[in-house]
Structures are given as C-alpha cells and as structure tokens.
Design a protein around this motif. Structure first.
Motif, PDB file in Angstrom:
ATOM      1  N   ILE A  33     114.469 -39.786 -13.626  1.00  0.00           N
ATOM      2  CA  ILE A  33     113.670 -40.999 -13.850  1.00  0.00           C
ATOM      3  C   ILE A  33     112.599 -40.909 -14.222  1.00  0.00           C
ATOM      4  O   ILE A  33     111.752 -42.124 -13.886  1.00  0.00           O
ATOM      5  CB  ILE A  33     114.241 -42.213 -13.033  1.00  0.00           C
ATOM      6  CG1 ILE A  33     114.064 -42.046 -11.480  1.00  0.00           C
ATOM      7  CG2 ILE A  33     116.007 -42.450 -13.235  1.00  0.00           C
ATOM      8  CD1 ILE A  33     114.285 -43.212 -10.740  1.00  0.00           C
ATOM      9  N   LYS A  34     111.849 -39.633 -14.593  1.00  0.00           N
ATOM     10  CA  LYS A  34     110.480 -39.541 -14.480  1.00  0.00           C
ATOM     11  C   LYS A  34     109.871 -40.348 -15.866  1.00  0.00           C
ATOM     12  O   LYS A  34     110.624 -40.715 -16.743  1.00  0.00           O
ATOM     13  CB  LYS A  34     110.037 -38.085 -14.702  1.00  0.00           C
ATOM     14  CG  LYS A  34     110.964 -37.441 -15.786  1.00  0.00           C
ATOM     15  CD  LYS A  34     110.944 -35.969 -15.716  1.00  0.00           C
ATOM     16  CE  LYS A  34     111.174 -35.131 -16.850  1.00  0.00           C
ATOM     17  NZ  LYS A  34     111.491 -33.671 -16.635  1.00  0.00           N
ATOM     18  N   ALA A  35     108.654 -40.571 -15.852  1.00  0.00           N
ATOM     19  CA  ALA A  35     108.037 -41.083 -17.124  1.00  0.00           C
ATOM     20  C   ALA A  35     108.794 -42.467 -17.289  1.00  0.00           C
ATOM     21  O   ALA A  35     109.475 -42.915 -18.435  1.00  0.00           O
ATOM     22  CB  ALA A  35     108.123 -40.280 -18.274  1.00  0.00           C
ATOM     23  N   ALA A  37     111.485 -43.552 -16.254  1.00  0.00           N
ATOM     24  CA  ALA A  37     112.695 -43.521 -16.767  1.00  0.00           C
ATOM     25  C   ALA A  37     112.923 -43.271 -18.501  1.00  0.00           C
ATOM     26  O   ALA A  37     113.703 -43.850 -18.985  1.00  0.00           O
ATOM     27  CB  ALA A  37     113.801 -44.568 -16.527  1.00  0.00           C
ATOM     28  N   TYR A  38     112.148 -42.352 -18.962  1.00  0.00           N
ATOM     29  CA  TYR A  38     112.402 -41.870 -20.250  1.00  0.00           C
ATOM     30  C   TYR A  38     111.973 -43.427 -21.091  1.00  0.00           C
ATOM     31  O   TYR A  38     112.609 -43.493 -22.105  1.00  0.00           O
ATOM     32  CB  TYR A  38     113.434 -41.152 -20.627  1.00  0.00           C
ATOM     33  CG  TYR A  38     113.500 -39.823 -20.276  1.00  0.00           C
ATOM     34  CD1 TYR A  38     113.626 -39.664 -18.631  1.00  0.00           C
ATOM     35  CD2 TYR A  38     114.253 -38.699 -20.897  1.00  0.00           C
ATOM     36  CE1 TYR A  38     114.215 -38.384 -18.374  1.00  0.00           C
ATOM     37  CE2 TYR A  38     114.308 -37.479 -20.396  1.00  0.00           C
ATOM     38  CZ  TYR A  38     114.263 -37.270 -19.091  1.00  0.00           C
ATOM     39  OH  TYR A  38     114.451 -36.109 -18.396  1.00  0.00           O
ATOM     40  N   GLY A  39     111.105 -43.890 -20.611  1.00  0.00           N
ATOM     41  CA  GLY A  39     110.606 -45.484 -21.251  1.00  0.00           C
ATOM     42  C   GLY A  39     111.732 -46.373 -21.013  1.00  0.00           C
ATOM     43  O   GLY A  39     111.690 -47.494 -21.643  1.00  0.00           O
ATOM     44  N   VAL A  78     110.766 -34.981  -5.806  1.00  0.00           N
ATOM     45  CA  VAL A  78     109.229 -34.623  -6.605  1.00  0.00           C
ATOM     46  C   VAL A  78     109.488 -33.464  -7.290  1.00  0.00           C
ATOM     47  O   VAL A  78     109.424 -32.282  -6.727  1.00  0.00           O
ATOM     48  CB  VAL A  78     108.095 -35.171  -5.911  1.00  0.00           C
ATOM     49  CG1 VAL A  78     106.855 -34.964  -7.076  1.00  0.00           C
ATOM     50  CG2 VAL A  78     107.979 -36.441  -5.459  1.00  0.00           C
ATOM     51  N   LEU A  79     109.686 -33.375  -8.824  1.00  0.00           N
ATOM     52  CA  LEU A  79     109.737 -31.963  -9.358  1.00  0.00           C
ATOM     53  C   LEU A  79     108.632 -31.221  -9.626  1.00  0.00           C
ATOM     54  O   LEU A  79     108.980 -29.874  -9.657  1.00  0.00           O
ATOM     55  CB  LEU A  79     110.591 -32.008 -10.707  1.00  0.00           C
ATOM     56  CG  LEU A  79     111.761 -32.805 -10.866  1.00  0.00           C
ATOM     57  CD1 LEU A  79     112.214 -33.507 -12.490  1.00  0.00           C
ATOM     58  CD2 LEU A  79     112.900 -31.983 -10.458  1.00  0.00           C
ATOM     59  N   GLU A  80     107.534 -31.805  -9.562  1.00  0.00           N
ATOM     60  CA  GLU A  80     106.372 -30.976  -9.533  1.00  0.00           C
ATOM     61  C   GLU A  80     105.829 -30.752  -8.234  1.00  0.00           C
ATOM     62  O   GLU A  80     104.722 -29.974  -7.977  1.00  0.00           O
ATOM     63  CB  GLU A  80     105.072 -31.766 -10.360  1.00  0.00           C
ATOM     64  CG  GLU A  80     105.334 -31.862 -11.776  1.00  0.00           C
ATOM     65  CD  GLU A  80     104.328 -32.564 -12.505  1.00  0.00           C
ATOM     66  OE1 GLU A  80     103.413 -33.234 -11.828  1.00  0.00           O
ATOM     67  OE2 GLU A  80     104.831 -32.812 -13.718  1.00  0.00           O
TER      68      GLU A  80
HETATM   69  C1  LIG Z   1     112.988 -33.478 -17.009  1.00  0.00           C
HETATM   70  C2  LIG Z   1     113.573 -32.382 -16.186  1.00  0.00           C
HETATM   71  C3  LIG Z   1     115.144 -32.392 -15.940  1.00  0.00           C
HETATM   72  C4  LIG Z   1     116.026 -33.387 -16.917  1.00  0.00           C
HETATM   73  O1  LIG Z   1     116.021 -32.673 -18.305  1.00  0.00           O
HETATM   74  P1  LIG Z   1     116.734 -33.389 -19.363  1.00  0.00           P
HETATM   75  O2  LIG Z   1     116.765 -32.630 -20.514  1.00  0.00           O
HETATM   76  O3  LIG Z   1     116.093 -34.811 -19.753  1.00  0.00           O
HETATM   77  O4  LIG Z   1     118.257 -33.654 -19.035  1.00  0.00           O
HETATM   78  C5  LIG Z   1     115.730 -31.684 -15.131  1.00  0.00           C
HETATM   79  N1  LIG Z   1     115.098 -30.903 -14.365  1.00  0.00           N
HETATM   80  C6  LIG Z   1     113.613 -30.796 -14.460  1.00  0.00           C
HETATM   81  C7  LIG Z   1     112.930 -29.811 -13.641  1.00  0.00           C
HETATM   82  C8  LIG Z   1     112.924 -31.557 -15.531  1.00  0.00           C
HETATM   83  O5  LIG Z   1     111.674 -31.480 -15.404  1.00  0.00           O
END
Ligand SMILES: *Cc1c(COP(=O)(O)O)cnc(C)c1O
Length: 359
Positions: A33-35, A37-39, A78-80
């Motif tokens: 749900i980053k950004a 939640a994609y808007g 948090v992915l980053e």
């Molecule tokens: C954005 C992201 C996702 C989701 O990717 P989608 O192509 O939108 O399903 C998954 N993992 C990481 C690390 C991301 O950055």
C-alpha cells in the motif's frame, strides 16, 4: 454534481485479495500500500483489508508510522528500510518491520540501543540490482546479522524480481534459483513474489507474497488487463461533461490545434485534465467512456479539461457521467495509449481528485 472523483470499490479490493490468496493458498499476503495505496488511499485500503490481510508493506517509514497512528496493528514492513538511526528507533518504537538491504544499515543497527529488537527482513539482490545484499556479501555478513542484538531472531529473507511480468524472460528463474540457493540452508521465512510473481510464476510463491498492483484489480503486464486474471478494477476515475458543442468540418480544437474535424460533428468538453493527473500525453483517439460507449479524445489534454468527439448524432447532455478508466475501460488501455504503465497513472492522480469509497 461531483466533478472529477476517483471512486474506489472496497469490495473489489476484497475480491482481488481472495483471487490472489486462491492463486497461492499456502502463502501469507503482505498487501503493498505504498504511494497512498497506488493512489487509492492508504488508510482506507488498510482499514478495508486489515481483517483479511496477513500484513502490509509500504516504501517509507513515514507511511508505516502513519498507519500505526491510525490504529492499524497488523504486521507492517518498510520495503526501503530506515535511512539512519533515528528512523530505526522510530520503527522499533512503533513495532514496524524493516528491510535491511546494505552493510551500512547493518552498521547503523549494530550501534543502537533499541526499545525492542527490529523485526527484520534481510533483502537479497538476486538480479534486480537495485537494493539488496549480493549472495557473497550476505554469506559474509551472516555471522554479524545473527550476532546483532537489535535484529530479531530469526530474521526473514526477501528479494524482488526485475522481469516477472515477462513470461519468457530467463532472469526470473535465475533469481528464484539464486534465492533458493541461499535460503535452503536457513530455517527462515521467505518472500519473493510481487503481483507478476503470484500470477505468472507459481515456483516463486513462498511463505509470504507481496501483491501491489493486482490488489487494485490491475494487471502487472502491459498487454492485458486485470479481468484476464479474474481481478476487478477497484478504481473508477470519473467526471462530467460540462459542454456539448456543434463543431464544423475542418475546424480544430484546443491548444496547438492538433486535430481537425473530418466531418461536421459535436464535441464534448470533459472536466478532467493533467491538473487532475490525467496524462497530457494521451494522443488523439485515446478512449473515454460515456453513456455506454467509447468516444475518442480529440486535441490536446489541457490542465482542467479535455475534448471528445461525440459524433454528429449524439444524444449526450451536459452533466452526463464520463469515465476515464474503471471496470468499463481498463486503465491498462489508457496506459498503453500513452506509452506508460497503469502503475504510473493511478499513483499520479492529484489532490484535486477526491477519492470516495463504497463497499
Ligand atoms: C512495489 C513492490 C511490490 C509490489 O509490486 P506489484 O508489481 O505492484 O505487485 C512488491 N515488492 C516490492 C519490494 C516492491 O517495491
């Protein structure tokens, strides 16, 4: 009259979640749900899926902390990861999981004293070459990762695909092989698959999957749309017709006069432009949905308006609803016309567009 709004169906989100769960029944799901939640609105999406989802993933700490402050108590990743010690402290305090993708981040956590050990996903670079520890680097840092008091034991492993949307691309299997080579010796939970990984690469399904775009009912591929996978587009970008005008053959419309009518016709003026996030690069002929049919955009998209050719015999009237994308007209079609991906279109809507919700 509600001018320019993005209508989000929460039941479509739940449907899409169920479809993705069915594709990989033994994997848990971190809904991305980053950004915003994609808007689609981060908090509303999180609230709608909180009961169903095994957790959420965002890109930045700020997004995760906003979720905690709004009372979302699910697993949040948090992915980053964090950028400095203060941010790592904040993640620990709010019980938010982090990625560690570099030796610098490891050094930062080694030097901290935290309220609790960080729930940590070690990110491996298996071929994307954006973030992550290379296999050799991971192996050499493993003793330090294991010894670090500030990293919860066991840690988890995560990696990300570069080309999973292309079914012929050899890199995906190479990435899976590299990942499995490192994870097989370790008794840890793993995550590899984004939307394309879930939908197209069953061998990528792991303990946790991470769908983003597909949750919103949109395909991760460029040549098809979400419905091809049984998904329902959650967002309808809609507005209204604000004028219907007679338009004689040979006359142009809009900035730059880039289109001339080949016959006498009627033009509709639609309250939607690049100031709302609709792409200015949409060429003549890009479809718009109106009264049960598709009509073409003519002339340049301007800041607040765009024009469509309604045809000489149209019965459309001022106030009629216009759909720019949604179940009636996949956003993937617009993305293709514009030369971008649907991800960009939905995340680029501006704050002028109000997001509304139904169940
Ligand atoms: C954005 C992201 C996702 C989701 O990717 P989608 O192509 O939108 O399903 C998954 N993992 C990481 C690390 C991301 O950055």
């Amino acid at each position: 009259m509600e001018i320019a709004n993005a209508h989000v169906s929460l039941s479509a989100l739940k449907h899409n979640y169920a479809v993705l769960k069915q594709r990989a029944p033994s994997s848990k799901i971190l809904v991305v749900i980053k950004a915003n939640a994609y808007g689609h609105g981060m908090l509303q999406v999180a609230e709608a899926l909180a009961e169903l989802a095994d957790g959420f993933a965002v890109a930045r700490s700020k997004e995760a902390i906003a979720l905690r402050k709004a009372g979302i108590d699910s697993h949040i990743l948090v992915l980053e990861g964090f950028f400095d010690g203060a941010e790592a402290q904040a993640l620990a305090k709010h019980n938010v999981a982090t990625v560690i993708h570099s030796e610098q981040q490891l050094e930062v956590v080694e030097g901290l004293s935290l309220v609790r050990a960080l729930d940590t996903w070690i990110k491996l670079d298996t071929g994307m070459h954006r973030l992550g520890l290379l296999p050799k680097q991971f192996t050499s840092l493993l003793p330090r990762i294991r010894a670090c008091q500030n990293i919860q034991s066991p840690f988890k492993l995560i990696s990300h695909f570069a080309c999973a949307d292309e079914v012929e691309h050899p890199l995906t299997l190479q990435q899976i092989t590299a990942f499995n080579g490192l994870s097989k010796e370790l008794d840890v939970e793993c995550s590899l698959a984004n939307s394309a990984g879930i939908l197209l690469w069953p061998e990528a399904h792991a303990h946790w999957n991470r769908p983003g775009i597909s949750i919103y009912g949109i395909s991760p591929q460029v040549d098809n749309s979400g419905v091809d996978f049984g998904l329902i587009p959650a967002m309808t970008l809609q507005t209204n017709l604000i004028a219907v005008r007679e338009h004689p053959k040979g006359e142009s419309v809009g900035y730059g006069a880039t289109w001339q009518a080949e016959r006498d016709t009627r033009l509709g003026v639609v309250a939607m432009g690049y100031g709302d996030g609709y792409p200015r690069s949409a060429p003549n002929g890009t479809p718009v949905w109106l009264n049960g049919r598709l009509v073409p955009i003519v002339g340049r998209v301007s800041m607040d308006m765009l024009c469509v050719d309604l045809g000489p015999d149209c019965e459309d009237e001022v106030g009629d609803k216009v759909i720019l994308w949604g179940p009636e007209l996949p956003v993937e079609t617009i993305a293709k016309a514009v030369g971008t991906i649907a991800y960009e279109l939905v995340t680029k809507l501006t704050s002028r567009v109000r997001i509304t919700y139904t169940n």
